[in-house]
Design a protein around this motif. Structure first.
Motif, PDB file in Angstrom:
ATOM      1  N   CYS A 122       2.183 -26.895  18.652  1.00 14.56           N
ATOM      2  CA  CYS A 122       2.950 -26.107  17.593  1.00 14.56           C
ATOM      3  C   CYS A 122       2.260 -24.855  16.743  1.00 14.56           C
ATOM      4  O   CYS A 122       3.505 -24.476  16.521  1.00 14.56           O
ATOM      5  N   GLY A 123       1.318 -25.155  16.745  1.00 18.22           N
ATOM      6  CA  GLY A 123       0.926 -23.850  16.316  1.00 18.22           C
ATOM      7  C   GLY A 123       0.655 -22.689  17.102  1.00 18.22           C
ATOM      8  O   GLY A 123       0.920 -21.347  16.469  1.00 18.22           O
ATOM      9  N   GLU A 124       1.484 -22.798  18.507  1.00 18.74           N
ATOM     10  CA  GLU A 124       1.406 -21.647  19.024  1.00 18.74           C
ATOM     11  C   GLU A 124       2.988 -21.002  19.112  1.00 18.74           C
ATOM     12  O   GLU A 124       3.025 -19.624  19.199  1.00 18.74           O
ATOM     13  N   TRP A 125       3.549 -22.039  18.119  1.00 15.71           N
ATOM     14  CA  TRP A 125       5.208 -21.391  18.332  1.00 15.71           C
ATOM     15  C   TRP A 125       5.610 -21.306  16.487  1.00 15.71           C
ATOM     16  O   TRP A 125       7.066 -21.245  16.071  1.00 15.71           O
ATOM     17  N   MET A 126       4.924 -21.664  15.958  1.00 14.00           N
ATOM     18  CA  MET A 126       5.353 -22.175  14.695  1.00 14.00           C
ATOM     19  C   MET A 126       6.136 -21.359  13.706  1.00 14.00           C
ATOM     20  O   MET A 126       7.149 -21.503  13.242  1.00 14.00           O
ATOM     21  N   ALA A 127       5.328 -19.721  13.751  1.00 13.79           N
ATOM     22  CA  ALA A 127       5.947 -18.682  13.221  1.00 13.79           C
ATOM     23  C   ALA A 127       6.952 -18.449  14.069  1.00 13.79           C
ATOM     24  O   ALA A 127       8.375 -18.112  12.685  1.00 13.79           O
ATOM     25  N   GLU A 128       6.634 -18.354  14.799  1.00 11.88           N
ATOM     26  CA  GLU A 128       8.618 -17.543  15.296  1.00 11.88           C
ATOM     27  C   GLU A 128      10.011 -19.105  15.219  1.00 11.88           C
ATOM     28  O   GLU A 128      10.648 -18.386  14.538  1.00 11.88           O
ATOM     29  N   GLU A 145       4.458 -18.430   5.149  1.00  9.28           N
ATOM     30  CA  GLU A 145       3.292 -19.568   4.479  1.00  9.28           C
ATOM     31  C   GLU A 145       2.944 -20.828   4.271  1.00  9.28           C
ATOM     32  O   GLU A 145       2.509 -22.209   4.263  1.00  9.28           O
ATOM     33  N   ASP A 146       4.454 -21.360   4.693  1.00 10.17           N
ATOM     34  CA  ASP A 146       4.739 -22.924   5.006  1.00 10.17           C
ATOM     35  C   ASP A 146       3.781 -23.598   6.926  1.00 10.17           C
ATOM     36  O   ASP A 146       3.559 -24.607   7.487  1.00 10.17           O
ATOM     37  N   GLU A 147       3.263 -22.428   7.203  1.00  7.64           N
ATOM     38  CA  GLU A 147       3.061 -23.235   8.869  1.00  7.64           C
ATOM     39  C   GLU A 147       1.826 -23.305   8.890  1.00  7.64           C
ATOM     40  O   GLU A 147       2.289 -24.208   9.753  1.00  7.64           O
ATOM     41  N   GLU A 148       0.967 -22.544   8.050  1.00  5.67           N
ATOM     42  CA  GLU A 148      -0.282 -24.011   8.354  1.00  5.67           C
ATOM     43  C   GLU A 148       0.184 -25.947   8.118  1.00  5.67           C
ATOM     44  O   GLU A 148      -0.369 -26.425   8.552  1.00  5.67           O
ATOM     45  N   TYR A 190      14.924 -26.464   5.590  1.00  6.60           N
ATOM     46  CA  TYR A 190      14.269 -26.188   4.892  1.00  6.60           C
ATOM     47  C   TYR A 190      13.464 -27.208   4.467  1.00  6.60           C
ATOM     48  O   TYR A 190      13.229 -28.119   4.491  1.00  6.60           O
ATOM     49  N   VAL A 191      12.208 -26.994   3.935  1.00  2.06           N
ATOM     50  CA  VAL A 191      11.195 -27.101   3.758  1.00  2.06           C
ATOM     51  C   VAL A 191      11.487 -28.415   1.706  1.00  2.06           C
ATOM     52  O   VAL A 191      11.787 -27.322   1.718  1.00  2.06           O
ATOM     53  N   ILE A 192      10.593 -29.356   1.985  1.00  3.54           N
ATOM     54  CA  ILE A 192      10.704 -30.140   0.787  1.00  3.54           C
ATOM     55  C   ILE A 192       9.027 -30.128   0.435  1.00  3.54           C
ATOM     56  O   ILE A 192       7.854 -29.676   1.079  1.00  3.54           O
ATOM     57  N   THR A 193       9.405 -29.363  -0.929  1.00  5.98           N
ATOM     58  CA  THR A 193       7.473 -28.947  -1.751  1.00  5.98           C
ATOM     59  C   THR A 193       7.440 -30.364  -2.740  1.00  5.98           C
ATOM     60  O   THR A 193       8.364 -30.864  -3.339  1.00  5.98           O
ATOM     61  N   LEU A 194       6.711 -30.399  -2.632  1.00  6.85           N
ATOM     62  CA  LEU A 194       6.369 -31.480  -4.393  1.00  6.85           C
ATOM     63  C   LEU A 194       6.281 -30.616  -5.624  1.00  6.85           C
ATOM     64  O   LEU A 194       5.800 -29.618  -5.936  1.00  6.85           O
TER      65      LEU A 194
END
Length: 173
Positions: free
Chosen positions: A39-45, A16-19, A66-70
């Motif tokens: 990057c939309g073409e390869w982000m899921a991979e 769900e971080d892809e978008e 790793y993802v940084i979230t607020l």
């Protein structure tokens, strides 16, 4: 992996971080880290691969992202982690913050938190940072996070088309 700071949560990447990542790259400000308008073409991979690397958990072999979230909004604003530089035989910090969230101290906060986690989790005593000389904001981040400048030299990073001037930093336990 889960790291919490006063304002941020750093966690494993999820599909769900892809978008959010595609949106951050849409303004062109993440081209330096390899996130361009395609990057939309390869982000899921990329997210699936990062998840596998996180399971293997080997910073001397894999890119760990790793993802940084607020914390208050659970909104993805960037990424932090590390990458193994085969040419330098060193582990280096990696990070980016989406353009809308820069100049708020999130990069420094996430780099410091990740370094604390890194040095507490692995038997590695040093981490490096390589920053293009022209990227003043980024080298200020690593300096404020505690990295020390060791040299300036021409270098060709993975996403570079040609050699460019870089600042090299390191931090030790």
């Amino acid at each position: 992996m889960l790291i919490e700071t006063q304002r941020l949560i750093i966690r494993d990447l999820r599909s769900e971080d892809e978008e959010a990542f595609i949106e951050m790259a849409s303004d062109g400000s993440l081209t330096d880290v390899g996130f361009d308008d395609s990057c939309g073409e390869w982000m899921a991979e990329w997210i699936r691969e990062a998840a596998q690397f996180a399971i293997r958990n080997n910073p001397c072999k894999d890119y760990l992202a790793y993802v940084i979230t607020l914390r208050d909004e659970n909104k993805a604003i960037g990424s932090v982690g590390c990458s193994y530089y085969e040419d330098l035989q060193e582990v280096g910090i990696t990070y980016f913050i989406g353009a809308h969230y820069r100049n708020e101290g999130y990069a420094i906060e996430s780099v410091r938190a990740y370094m604390k986690h890194f040095f507490g989790s692995y038997n590695i005593q040093k981490m490096i940072a390589t920053v293009r000389a022209e990227n003043v904001s980024s080298w200020k981040v690593v300096e404020k996070a505690g990295f020390l400048l060791t040299e300036k030299k021409m270098y060709k990073d993975l996403n570079d088309r040609r050699e460019e001037m870089y600042h090299f930093y390191e931090i030790t336990v």
